[in-house]
Scaffold this motif. Structure first.
Motif, short mmCIF file in Angstrom:
data_model
loop_
_atom_site.label_atom_id
_atom_site.label_comp_id
_atom_site.label_asym_id
_atom_site.label_seq_id
_atom_site.Cartn_x
_atom_site.Cartn_y
_atom_site.Cartn_z
N ASP A 1 -9.49 -0.04 2.73
CA ASP A 1 -8.49 0.54 1.83
C ASP A 1 -9.01 0.61 0.41
OD1 ASP A 1 -5.87 0.82 3.47
OD2 ASP A 1 -6.62 -1.18 4.00
N LYS B 1 0.87 -1.18 0.00
CA LYS B 1 0.00 0.00 0.00
C LYS B 1 0.90 1.23 0.00
CE LYS B 1 -3.40 2.39 2.91
NZ LYS B 1 -4.14 2.33 4.19
N ASN B 2 0.86 1.98 -1.08
CA ASN B 2 1.73 3.14 -1.23
C ASN B 2 3.19 2.76 -0.99
OD1 ASN B 2 -0.57 4.78 -1.67
ND2 ASN B 2 -0.86 5.02 0.55
N ASN B 3 3.58 1.62 -1.58
CA ASN B 3 4.95 1.10 -1.53
C ASN B 3 5.38 0.63 -0.15
OD1 ASN B 3 5.55 1.52 -4.32
ND2 ASN B 3 5.82 3.71 -3.89
N ASN C 1 -4.85 1.97 -4.30
CA ASN C 1 -3.64 2.19 -3.50
C ASN C 1 -2.84 0.90 -3.31
OD1 ASN C 1 -4.14 4.93 -3.08
ND2 ASN C 1 -5.34 4.54 -1.22
#
Length: 509
Positions: free
Chosen positions: A317, A291-293, A321
């Motif tokens: 979530d 999630k977001n790297n 993302n």
């Protein structure tokens, strides 16, 4: 086994305490072809049955470890070969084998396995790494099947020309083991020299371990538990004695170890809580969901376009993302890794979350486009509906935190956990929060942690395949000895899983 570099071997001083008085004297031990000087990594094939005490321990169709015949009923191997999710009952002993594709060998089941009572392990080393396996029936000795001799405690084992042999991988990173029995020569390295390396200085137990090394020559994955052996002047170099057991090390036949060099901190600080690094790509269905790297959850590939995971990994979530990485081992190495977005997710319709637990915590994520199966990417098998795994040993894998207050792992980690029966689970301190759809695991100091959520709990079946039996769901803390870890019981949801993954393709069963 653990990755090898400089191989360490358990000294066989413990032999006098382990079935030594049961050695069969009906034929001479250690009689092989001493005259042939053929030279695993950097090795060469041996003459068929040149070392008739060598045994391959097979886990289904996969080479798991090596062993040596020491009596007509007993094999000597490493303790870690019957630990970490593998029970001695899961193994078969291939006796009298040279060519793994041949048919002249005999296959024996294992009736019992005993590790040294002081066997312990951490993320790097195994201590007192020795075990005796008892065969289901006695061997008939012949020119092709014969025991190796055991050394006496007064033998001088220095300056011997050591051999190590097995069917293990012929290089670091190889995906298959050798077809033919290989051998190579190694030499003892003084303890003082071996201890110059940080990893060996901190993990070497001089009383029960010794270093053996030769540049470009080494044992490798699959050779674990096999013998290191030599002839001795006491018998005019006419008999072979087992001097050690292949135990642990870093990588396979890499240069400058143990004499010099400092291993990466990434290797020595590996700790899924209480676990160890998984051999790269040994669990090729395991996926990382970021999630977001940042590591978010784990999952298991069940078709070419569907991932099984936990409901709470998707409930709160946005899908745009999330990124799914398939074929991943080392987080900062994207070689052979496939990256996919999540086009759709289905959370179980009765998913419910409270401050303590998640109920019916299961989800299917659909990838934006299918993956192609290869040696790094393979789907996991599903169990039978209602199948019970209580009392079995499971393995969890993931890149999650190595403790509550620690960062996620940079490598895929694994830990072996006994699966509790439903009755045992209900006797735990979490009994008020449990449902029949939940499965408990417990092992002191081992557990999944944040970031491992949604990852698979797998069990090795007698047919040689792993099945996913649980999805890491919830617990109290990480590896808190007061509480078991809780997983979603996959066998309870088989119909639901198949319904929501029907559009995907998988390997034929």
């Amino acid at each position: 086994m653990k990755p090898l570099l400089c191989v360490l071997f358990c000294l066989l001083i413990t032999f006098k305490h382990v079935f030594l008085n049961k050695v069969n004297n009906s034929c001479e031990c250690g009689v092989g072809d001493v005259g042939i000087n053929r030279r695993i990594v950097g090795g060469t094939t041996v003459q068929p049955h040149q070392y008739p005490w060598l045994v391959a321990l097979m886990l289904g169709s996969k080479l798991h470890c090596g062993a040596a015949i020491i009596t007509d009923l007993h094999l000597l191997t490493a303790g870690h070969c019957i630990t970490f999710g593998v029970h001695y009952k899961d193994l078969s002993a291939y006796i009298g084998m040279h060519d793994r594709l041949g048919s002249s060998h005999s296959v024996y089941r294992i009736a019992n396995g005993v590790k040294h009572p002081n066997f312990t392990s951490n993320a790097v080393r195994d201590i007192n790494d020795i075990a005796v396996l008892t065969l289901e029936k006695k061997l008939k000795f012949s020119d092709k099947v014969r025991p190796i001799c055991l050394p006496s405690t007064d033998m001088d084992l220095r300056n011997l020309a050591l051999r190590v042999a097995g069917w293990g991988k012929t290089r670091q990173g190889a995906l298959t083991s050798s077809r033919y029995l290989l051998e190579t020569k190694v030499k003892l390295v003084p303890t003082a020299t071996c201890s110059k390396s940080n990893i060996y200085r901190e993990n070497l137990v001089a009383d029960t371990m010794m270093c053996a090394y030769s540049l470009g020559k080494d044992a490798c994955q699959g050779d674990s538990g096999g013998p290191i052996f030599a002839t001795h002047s006491r018998t005019h170099d006419e008999k072979w004695y087992q001097i050690g057991i292949v135990s642990w090390g870093i990588d396979c036949a890499m240069p400058d170890y143990p004499e010099c060099g400092k291993p990466s901190d990434d290797i020595v600080s590996m700790r899924i809580v209480g676990g160890r690094r998984a051999e790269p790509h040994s669990f090729p269905w395991t996926v990382a969901i970021t999630k977001n790297n940042i590591m978010h959850c784990g999952g298991a590939l069940i078709t070419d376009r569907h991932v099984l995971s936990a409901g709470h990994c998707f409930k709160w979530d946005k899908l745009n993302n999330l990124v799914v990485k398939i074929g991943l081992d080392r987080v900062n190495d994207q070689t052979n890794v496939e990256t996919r977005s999540v086009s759709h997710s289905v959370i179980h319709e009765r998913f419910h979350s409270t401050p303590v637990r998640d109920e019916n915590d299961i989800a299917i994520a659909t990838l934006d486009h299918p993956v192609r199966f290869n040696k790094y990417i393979t789907p996991i098998c599903l169990p039978q509906s209602g199948e019970d795994f209580g009392g079995r040993i499971g393995t969890i894998v993931g890149w999650g935190r190595m403790a509550v207050d620690k960062a996620p792992s940079k490598f895929l980690m694994k830990a072996s956990l006994p699966i509790l029966t439903d009755e045992e689970c209900l006797r735990s301190k979490l009994r008020k929060h449990l449902e029949p759809t939940m499965l408990c695991t417990y092992s002191k100091g081992k557990d999944g942690c944040q970031g491992d959520s949604g990852g698979p709990l797998v069990v090795f079946q007698p047919d040689g395949r792993y099945v996913v039996v649980g999805v890491v769901s919830w617990g109290i803390g990480c590896a808190d000895n007061r509480y078991p870890g809780i997983h979603t019981k996959v066998s309870f949801f088989i119909d639901w899983i198949k319904k929501h993954s029907a559009s995907g393709n998988t390997c034929s069963s």
